[in-house]
Design a protein around this motif. Structure first.
Motif, mmCIF file in Angstrom:
data_model
loop_
_atom_site.group_PDB
_atom_site.id
_atom_site.type_symbol
_atom_site.label_atom_id
_atom_site.label_comp_id
_atom_site.label_asym_id
_atom_site.label_seq_id
_atom_site.Cartn_x
_atom_site.Cartn_y
_atom_site.Cartn_z
ATOM 1 N N SER A 165 0.820 -1.211 0.000
ATOM 2 C CA SER A 165 0.000 0.000 0.000
ATOM 3 C C SER A 165 0.850 1.255 0.000
ATOM 4 O O SER A 165 0.559 2.239 -0.693
ATOM 5 N N ILE A 166 1.952 1.189 0.770
ATOM 6 C CA ILE A 166 2.843 2.361 0.816
ATOM 7 C C ILE A 166 3.454 2.617 -0.555
ATOM 8 O O ILE A 166 3.536 3.737 -1.033
ATOM 9 N N VAL A 167 3.898 1.530 -1.174
ATOM 10 C CA VAL A 167 4.550 1.677 -2.495
ATOM 11 C C VAL A 167 3.561 2.228 -3.503
ATOM 12 O O VAL A 167 3.894 3.106 -4.322
ATOM 13 N N LEU A 168 2.326 1.726 -3.514
ATOM 14 C CA LEU A 168 1.362 2.121 -4.526
ATOM 15 C C LEU A 168 0.734 3.477 -4.244
ATOM 16 O O LEU A 168 0.272 4.142 -5.177
ATOM 17 N N ARG A 169 0.662 3.902 -3.004
ATOM 18 C CA ARG A 169 -0.021 5.162 -2.701
ATOM 19 C C ARG A 169 0.894 6.379 -2.815
ATOM 20 O O ARG A 169 0.413 7.476 -2.936
ATOM 21 N N HIS A 170 2.165 6.216 -2.725
ATOM 22 C CA HIS A 170 3.082 7.349 -2.716
ATOM 23 C C HIS A 170 3.904 7.381 -4.008
ATOM 24 O O HIS A 170 4.325 6.317 -4.484
ATOM 25 N N PRO A 171 4.160 8.558 -4.530
ATOM 26 C CA PRO A 171 4.947 8.647 -5.778
ATOM 27 C C PRO A 171 6.421 8.340 -5.504
ATOM 28 O O PRO A 171 6.929 8.632 -4.423
ATOM 29 N N TRP A 172 7.029 7.765 -6.456
ATOM 30 C CA TRP A 172 8.472 7.442 -6.358
ATOM 31 C C TRP A 172 9.185 8.144 -7.526
ATOM 32 O O TRP A 172 9.317 7.570 -8.605
ATOM 33 N N PRO A 173 9.615 9.376 -7.343
ATOM 34 C CA PRO A 173 10.298 10.052 -8.456
ATOM 35 C C PRO A 173 11.583 9.319 -8.837
ATOM 36 O O PRO A 173 12.362 8.968 -7.953
ATOM 37 N N ALA A 174 11.726 9.052 -10.102
ATOM 38 C CA ALA A 174 12.902 8.313 -10.581
ATOM 39 C C ALA A 174 13.971 9.283 -11.047
ATOM 40 O O ALA A 174 13.850 9.892 -12.094
ATOM 41 N N VAL A 175 14.935 9.500 -10.260
ATOM 42 C CA VAL A 175 16.043 10.365 -10.624
ATOM 43 C C VAL A 175 16.937 9.662 -11.652
ATOM 44 O O VAL A 175 17.387 10.224 -12.623
ATOM 45 N N ASP A 176 17.135 8.361 -11.355
ATOM 46 C CA ASP A 176 17.906 7.559 -12.294
ATOM 47 C C ASP A 176 17.314 6.151 -12.314
ATOM 48 O O ASP A 176 16.383 5.827 -11.581
ATOM 49 N N ALA A 177 17.873 5.293 -13.090
ATOM 50 C CA ALA A 177 17.321 3.933 -13.244
ATOM 51 C C ALA A 177 17.461 3.110 -11.976
ATOM 52 O O ALA A 177 16.619 2.267 -11.635
ATOM 53 N N GLY A 200 -6.724 5.044 -9.958
ATOM 54 C CA GLY A 200 -7.978 4.781 -9.238
ATOM 55 C C GLY A 200 -8.271 3.317 -9.168
ATOM 56 O O GLY A 200 -8.719 2.794 -8.139
ATOM 57 N N ASN A 201 -8.047 2.586 -10.252
ATOM 58 C CA ASN A 201 -8.264 1.136 -10.235
ATOM 59 C C ASN A 201 -7.311 0.440 -9.270
ATOM 60 O O ASN A 201 -7.664 -0.521 -8.575
ATOM 61 N N THR A 202 -6.091 0.902 -9.227
ATOM 62 C CA THR A 202 -5.094 0.292 -8.338
ATOM 63 C C THR A 202 -5.490 0.483 -6.897
ATOM 64 O O THR A 202 -5.421 -0.460 -6.079
ATOM 65 N N MET A 203 -5.954 1.687 -6.547
ATOM 66 C CA MET A 203 -6.325 1.942 -5.146
ATOM 67 C C MET A 203 -7.553 1.121 -4.750
ATOM 68 O O MET A 203 -7.662 0.622 -3.618
ATOM 69 N N ALA A 204 -8.476 0.950 -5.689
ATOM 70 C CA ALA A 204 -9.667 0.136 -5.385
ATOM 71 C C ALA A 204 -9.280 -1.305 -5.139
ATOM 72 O O ALA A 204 -9.770 -1.968 -4.190
#
Length: 530
Positions: free
Chosen positions: A61-73, A133-137
């Motif tokens: 839930s933490i991974v899917l609810r919060h954005p993870w800005p990708a600075v690099d690969a 929205g589908n992911t959160m549901a």
């Protein structure tokens, strides 16, 4: 029809049936507890598994609810690794929980879409129309399903634990109650048996013809039966606490050292006879005594004493020995008398066998009748009149003999024998030569007490042939009347034969046997003679 209560029906079970039922219930309770413990382990493992899935769900839930800005690969791979690891954890949970399969599949689909179109900002995840929205549901559905399973498992665990433990407790309590009821029944039965046995022992104790006494260590009487009270010449129901020497002082003087020694050793007093010599000169008393310590009781020590008065038995044994000795003596005397009678009769009969047979038969018959009379009276207490009737029985029916004298004068056995043989000689002589030989003669036999407590017995014939004087030749009969009768009647006896022309007279004076205590008639006659 009345229905019996269950416990009343169970109360009728025997000890074996009740024990088997109680043991079965206790084993059932133990099995239920063991099963509950094993089931709790499985339920705990499932609850731990669900809670681990819930933790993995939180990470996802933490991974899917919060954005993870990708600075690099390299930074973009970190959320994917976390997500993959927790999804594997959830997969392991779902493999054992069938009801979580549908929410998990939906979650996997949403995660796959999320991976294709990654979020760039928080607003991407919250958009109602976007992939976020589908992911959160799907994520919320999975979380709700996990939380529902955890709550259900916890409620089921508590419910099953209460039910299992309660059933085990009820089973064990039922078994214990059955054992308690049966124990109570056994105790009541044992108490009833003890009461019956006690009543029986009390009845035997009260009715026993021997003295029974319960003594303490100080020889105080704790209990005594009526026979012992009677032996001590006391009323039944001796007061508890009376000392033995106060109740039976003479017996206690002999018993006290023996009983104290037995109490000190804690051992029994073996049965023995003791003899008590009264102080006032009464006859000795003989007792058989035995004592046994009362085992299985606390202090103070108690001793059970048995006392049997065997004075009569000892006297009977002494009397029997005396009778046997007297019988041996009398048999010897009887044989000697028969031998003497035979020899004297043979000498007097000359060479006439018919006369010998007649004379010897008459004398032996008199001896036999005297023996029968003595034996019938127990070798003691035969009276003069009894001896006279027995000796003169063959001639009394003629009515020509008259017997006159007191009826209570007693003789010793030797006196009875001598008197009967002498009277037989007199009657035989009278029937052959004297008053009883003709038709008009009569005989009077009389006895009376004279001065000094002696008895004078007289035989007087009248109405028979006239006598010309004493016979020239004196045979056995005359010699026995003059010397033998007096000898056997006692040292003070005197005998005299008188040959009057009108008839023969015979008189003998002797001291009778009166047991040392004259009867009323004896005393009255003696007083009159004095």
């Amino acid at each position: 029809m009345r229905r019996e209560l269950p416990f009343r029906s169970l109360h009728r079970l025997g000890w074996t049936d009740t024990l088997m039922l109680a043991v079965g219930l206790l084993l059932c309770a133990a099995f239920l507890l063991l099963w509950r413990i094993v089931a709790a382990e499985f339920e705990g493992a499932r609850l731990s598994r669900l809670e681990a899935g819930l933790t993995a769900y939180g990470e996802v839930s933490i991974v899917l609810r919060h954005p993870w800005p990708a600075v690099d690969a390299r930074q973009a791979e970190a959320p994917a690794a976390i997500l993959s690891a927790n999804l594997e954890t959830l997969r392991a949970v779902v493999e054992q929980e069938e009801r979580l399969q549908a929410p998990f599949d939906a979650l996997l689909t949403a995660v796959a879409q999320w991976a294709v179109v990654p979020r760039r900002s928080e607003s991407d995840a919250q958009g109602p129309q976007g992939q976020g929205g589908n992911t959160m549901a799907a994520l919320q559905g999975m979380g709700n399903a996990l939380r529902a399973e955890v709550r259900e498992q916890r409620r089921a665990s508590h419910r099953n634990w209460r039910l299992g433990v309660g059933t085990a407790l009820l089973s064990s309590l039922t078994g214990l109650v059955l054992l308690a009821l049966q124990r109570r029944k056994l105790l009541r039965g044992a108490q009833s048996q003890v009461a019956v046995a006690t009543a029986q022992l009390r009845a035997v104790y009260a009715a026993a013809p021997i003295g029974l006494v319960l003594l303490d260590e100080h020889l105080r009487i704790q209990r005594a039966n009526p026979s012992f009270a009677a032996m001590a010449h006391l009323e039944p129901g001796l007061p508890a606490g009376s000392r033995l020497e106060q109740v039976v002082p003479e017996l206690a003087e002999v018993l006290a050292p023996l009983l104290q020694d037995a109490l000190r050793r804690g051992d029994a007093l073996q049965g023995r006879e003791v003899t008590i010599i009264p102080i006032l000169g009464a006859l000795p008393r003989h007792y058989f005594v035995a004592a046994e310590p009362v085992l299985g009781v606390e202090e103070p020590a108690l001793m059970s004493l048995v006392v049997v008065d065997v004075t009569d038995r000892v006297a009977a044994e002494a009397w029997r020995e005396e009778v046997v000795a007297e019988l041996n003596h009398r048999v010897k005397n009887m044989l000697a008398t028969v031998q003497s009678l035979a020899a004297q009769t043979l000498r007097g009969a000359g060479h006439d066998p018919h006369r010998f047979a007649a004379d010897f038969s008459a004398r032996l018959g008199a001896l036999s009748r005297s023996h029968e009379l003595i034996a019938a009276d127990g070798w003691n207490g035969t009276t003069v009149i009894q001896a006279a009737h027995a000796a003169l029985a063959p001639w009394l029916p003629s009515g020509r003999l008259t017997l006159v004298g007191p009826s209570r004068l007693t003789l010793r056995a030797a006196q009875v024998q001598a008197l009967m043989v002498g009277l037989t000689e007199l009657a035989g002589n009278a029937s052959r030569y004297g008053a009883l030989s003709g038709g008009g003669g009569r005989v009077t036999l009389s006895w009376e007490l004279v001065a000094g407590g002696l008895v004078r017995l007289s035989w007087h014939e009248a109405g028979g042939p006239r006598l010309v004087g004493p016979p020239v030749r004196r045979g056995f009969g005359l010699r026995f009347l003059e010397r033998g009768v007096a000898h056997d009647l006692g040292r003070e006896a005197r005998a005299k034969l008188t040959f009057d022309p009108g008839g023969l007279s015979y008189e003998v004076v002797f001291r009778p046997h009166s047991h040392g205590h004259p009867t009323g008639e004896f005393r009255k006659a003696a007083g009159a003679a004095a």
